[in-house]
Design an enzyme around this catalytic site. Structure first.
Site, PDB file in Angstrom:
ATOM      1  CG  HIS A  70      -0.382   0.023   2.540  1.00  0.00           C
ATOM      2  ND1 HIS A  70       0.047   1.178   3.155  1.00  0.00           N
ATOM      3  CD2 HIS A  70      -0.159  -0.974   3.433  1.00  0.00           C
ATOM      4  CE1 HIS A  70       0.504   0.897   4.370  1.00  0.00           C
ATOM      5  NE2 HIS A  70       0.395  -0.400   4.565  1.00  0.00           N
ATOM      6  CG  ASP A  72      -2.583   4.048   2.823  1.00  0.00           C
ATOM      7  OD1 ASP A  72      -2.325   3.010   2.190  1.00  0.00           O
ATOM      8  OD2 ASP A  72      -3.244   4.037   3.890  1.00  0.00           O
ATOM      9  CG  ASP A 101       2.777   0.219   7.998  1.00  0.00           C
ATOM     10  OD1 ASP A 101       2.430  -0.459   7.023  1.00  0.00           O
ATOM     11  OD2 ASP A 101       1.989   0.571   8.896  1.00  0.00           O
ATOM     12  CD  GLU A 133      -3.011  -1.513   5.407  1.00  0.00           C
ATOM     13  OE1 GLU A 133      -3.049  -2.543   6.093  1.00  0.00           O
ATOM     14  OE2 GLU A 133      -2.499  -0.433   5.823  1.00  0.00           O
ATOM     15  CD  GLU A 134      -1.355   2.191   7.711  1.00  0.00           C
ATOM     16  OE1 GLU A 134      -2.038   1.722   8.638  1.00  0.00           O
ATOM     17  OE2 GLU A 134      -0.166   1.917   7.544  1.00  0.00           O
ATOM     18  CD  GLU A 161       1.164  -4.039   5.922  1.00  0.00           C
ATOM     19  OE1 GLU A 161       2.066  -3.433   6.533  1.00  0.00           O
ATOM     20  OE2 GLU A 161       0.112  -3.496   5.531  1.00  0.00           O
TER      21      GLU A 161
END
Length: 380
Positions: A70, A72, A101, A133-134, A161
């Site tokens: 991801h 973001d 992350d 995603e967050e 991740e």
């Protein structure tokens, strides 16, 4: 490692905070791929200012491997010792928001693109990059829905991740929601003429706590998790304007984590039923109360079988034995729900994520690039 670190610097420099437009970082990735002759599909989401990106290297019409990340990041917040959006080196670590992350994994993916292009791939490698995603794995849902038109059904998906390069087989599912509790305002000297929304919210919080404690006692249980049951908790409660005013509104935000085998929505539905049981007799007695509910985020658990072929492949690619379960959540469960076997395996430690001076080690990037080279070799 110079290429991966330089790419990470470029990625961190774009503050692609969740729930904000991400055209800048999508353009950066698209342009990098174009320089190596790779065409990327930019897939706008319904928000209109955010997009996913999907690219295929190798033949599109045969099953291959998805590398998923991801773009973001969470907001930087306070406590940083430098600019969070300017990657800097501290010893053998690189510091910046999103370094672990999960722009570190994305940087490694992009650094290996020239090697992917040069390899005689018999099976494709897909690069799948999502937004938001967050805040509940928002963007990836739209990308997964488009996969049938973009490629043959993949053999598997690696979600990068941070896992210290250990393949991870399982995580809990999640549902989070907001309750807006309505009452009737009044003067605190005559609470009998009003309906206190905070008091009703407190009863709901008690229901959440009792449900959580029932999960701890009765399960269902999954021995690889700590705690071994599903969980339920309130994270935010806000209401009222002054001590001498009976409040007419109170907001409660809650979250449930559900073990594999339990649909997170069953927790949601059980909570809603309990709330209805609280509210119905009050309304029947003429009290001006109501509870509005909305879902803030939802994703399923990841549950890859111990004997799944992807486990053996990921162990060989990473050089590490698989880990049975982790406590954090990812997009992997959504890929799995779409029929794509999925596993987590990425550089760095999850403990570094979402904190000031977030960082990733140079050795972490090196290990990730080594894994990706083995993935490439296996597809050739």
């Amino acid at each position: 490692m110079t290429d991966a670190a330089a790419l990470l610097s470029d990625l961190v420099a774009i503050p692609s905070v969740c729930r904000t437009p991400n055209g800048g970082i999508v353009a950066l990735v698209r342009d990098h791929l174009a320089r190596h002759g790779v065409e990327a599909a930019v897939l706008p989401g319904p928000e209109g200012d955010r997009a996913n990106l999907f690219a295929t290297i190798g033949p599109r019409d045969v099953p291959g491997i998805v590398l998923s990340g991801h773009l973001d990041v969470v907001p930087a917040g306070e406590g940083w010792t430098g600019d969070p959006f300017a990657l800097r080196r501290m010893g053998d670590r690189l510091v910046g928001r999103g370094a672990v992350d999960m722009k570190g994994f994305v940087a490694c993916m992009l650094a290996l693109v020239p090697e992917m292009v040069a390899a005689p791939l018999r099976r494709p490698i897909h690069l799948a990059l999502s937004y938001d995603e967050e805040v509940g794995c928002v963007g990836v849902r739209h990308m997964i829905a488009r996969l049938p038109e973009l490629c043959a059904t993949p053999l598997g998906c690696i979600v990068g991740e941070p896992s210290e390069m250990r393949p991870v087989l399982r995580h809990k599912g999640k549902v989070a929601g907001r309750l807006t509790v309505r009452g009737r305002a009044g003067h605190s000297s005559r609470p009998d003429l009003a309906d206190n929304a905070v008091h009703l919210a407190a009863d709901i919080v008690g229901l959440v706590r009792a449900t959580h404690e029932r999960f701890l006692r009765e399960g269902p249980f999954h021995p690889l998790f700590e705690p071994a049951s599903s969980t339920l908790q309130v994270g935010v409660i806000a209401g009222g304007t002054g001590v001498n005013v009976v409040p007419d509104t109170c907001r409660v935000e809650w979250e449930a984590r559900a073990v594999p085998g339990t649909d997170p929505m069953t927790v949601h539905d059980a909570l809603q039923a309990g709330i209805a049981d609280l509210v119905a007799p009050l309304q029947a007695a003429g009290r001006a109360v109501a509870v509005e509910s909305e879902i803030l985020s939802l994703y399923p658990a990841l549950d890859l079988a111990d004997d799944a072929p992807l486990r053996g492949l990921a162990e060989a690619w990473s050089g590490h034995a698989a880990l049975g379960a982790v406590s954090y959540g990812t997009e992997a469960g959504l890929f799995q729900a779409a029929g794509i076997p999925s596993i987590i395996c990425g550089p760095g430690r999850i403990a570094e994520a979402h904190r000031p001076d977030e960082s990733i080690g140079l050795a972490d990037l090196e290990a990730c690039c080594a894994m990706l080279r083995r993935v490439i070799a296996d597809q050739a």
